[in-house]
Write an enzyme that holds these catalytic residues in place. Sequence first.
Site, PDB file in Angstrom:
ATOM      1  N   HIS A 275      16.864 -65.412  30.643  1.00 36.51           N
ATOM      2  CA  HIS A 275      15.491 -65.111  30.757  1.00 36.51           C
ATOM      3  C   HIS A 275      15.026 -64.403  29.327  1.00 36.51           C
ATOM      4  CE1 HIS A 275      11.176 -64.514  31.785  1.00 36.51           C
ATOM      5  NE2 HIS A 275      11.275 -63.818  32.652  1.00 36.51           N
ATOM      6  N   HIS A 326      13.892 -76.508  28.984  1.00 35.95           N
ATOM      7  CA  HIS A 326      12.772 -75.335  29.784  1.00 35.95           C
ATOM      8  C   HIS A 326      12.498 -75.859  30.997  1.00 35.95           C
ATOM      9  CE1 HIS A 326       9.069 -73.110  30.595  1.00 35.95           C
ATOM     10  NE2 HIS A 326       9.665 -72.295  29.785  1.00 35.95           N
ATOM     11  N   ASP A 387      12.302 -69.682  22.334  1.00 35.10           N
ATOM     12  CA  ASP A 387      13.685 -68.659  21.773  1.00 35.10           C
ATOM     13  C   ASP A 387      14.143 -69.484  20.908  1.00 35.10           C
ATOM     14  OD1 ASP A 387      13.149 -66.954  23.868  1.00 35.10           O
ATOM     15  OD2 ASP A 387      13.918 -68.505  25.471  1.00 35.10           O
TER      16      ASP A 387
END
Length: 454
Positions: A275, A326, A387
């Site tokens: 996460h 994702h 990210d």
Amino acid sequence: MSTDDIIKKLTDSIKVTSYIDNELFIKYNVKRGLRNEDHSGVLVGLTTIGDVVGYERQEGGPLKAIPGKLIYRGIDVEDIAESLQKTHRFGFEETVFLLLAGYLPSKEELDSFNELISEQRRIEDMSKFSILQLQGHDIMNILARSVMIMYTFDEEADNTSRENLMKQAVSLIAKFPTIIAYAYHSMRHTYQGRTMAIRHPKDNLSIAENFLYMLKGPDNYTELDARILDMALVLHADHGGGNNSTFTIRVTSSSGTDTYSSVTAAIGSLKGPLHGGANLKVIDMFNHLKEVISDWNNEAEIKEYLLKMLRKEAYNRTGLIYGIGHAVYTISDPRAEILKVMARDLAKEKGREDEFAFLELIEKLGVETFMEFKGNNVNKRVCANVDFYSGFVYEMIGLPKEVFTPIFAMARIAGWMAHRIEELNFDSKRIIRPAYKNVADRKDYVALEQRSRK
């Protein structure tokens, strides 16, 4: 029997007692990870706060991949970002107001809200002393313990009225940057022997500017550093009700527990490497690739190494290309697209354009290689997620790795509190309590004197 022996027996038993045949999940139609067979999320609730869009449902057919959209209170985040960039404004505070109140503030409302945030930034002496006494290498753990300390000093800690929930929300949002900065300096002093510099937050700075000031000191960051951090906070402020940490805060809030316990649980969820800790994985991978790829412009060399990674033959042998893929976004992650544009400008300012070009090429080839390796299946359609660029951005700003995930929490506390307030204000409250199917065989109880184990 020694301690080691009993621990080994307990550990060995897990191999048998925790095993569940994958076929049983299919037999009982169990949605593992609350995911449907097409990898979409199981619908478990309703919200008016945010929406994450990566595909369209086709009647009677498979999911259709579409460019990603992130919506805050009905407003496209790309529109928010475009407005902030055009007007050269810091926008996290405005985004917080939008998430909490449900509408965009007027200038007068925003000015008053900024003043309120400014008033709440400072930490009372007793709380500050308690936080600085906390020890540990992980800032997320210190943040979680600090939140529980705040419970002790809140005389209305268990009050879940609308007004008190909003007061607690503003207080937590304002104080998170201060706590994270103090925790970092305390950790550095304790474990690295560095001088502990505690800077009081300034009233005339935005949340992003204040964090950089408290962490790095005056004149140690540029305007672009502050603006791109502010944009990162905007992009991370919420991600719908289904992401792991937000779902955690909704689950715990549904039990009626206090705000501080609920937020602490969410911090624990966000800390996980699957996460909030994902950007650390990306930057570690990127640094590895910079070393092992001899020619950063050679697509064939890069692609071959990425293929080895997918085959679990290289890097950490997990079979993953971190930052690619994702749970919802398919064609694109709007947060990554926005951050990538600003990262390009930051790379120019920092003289790191070659590294940025290399990272951008890894993104392109990472997606291509993954698709070829897995096959062109809609359920396997992937894109770079936020990210992929956030870690590189934070590194260019000069932020230490220890605060990468805490920055995520610093932003997401806004969405967490909006969802907590919504969860506790449903007309018909109901504790979230899904079911688990027990598939263990029934056994007879055996008297103690008749039991034996080899």
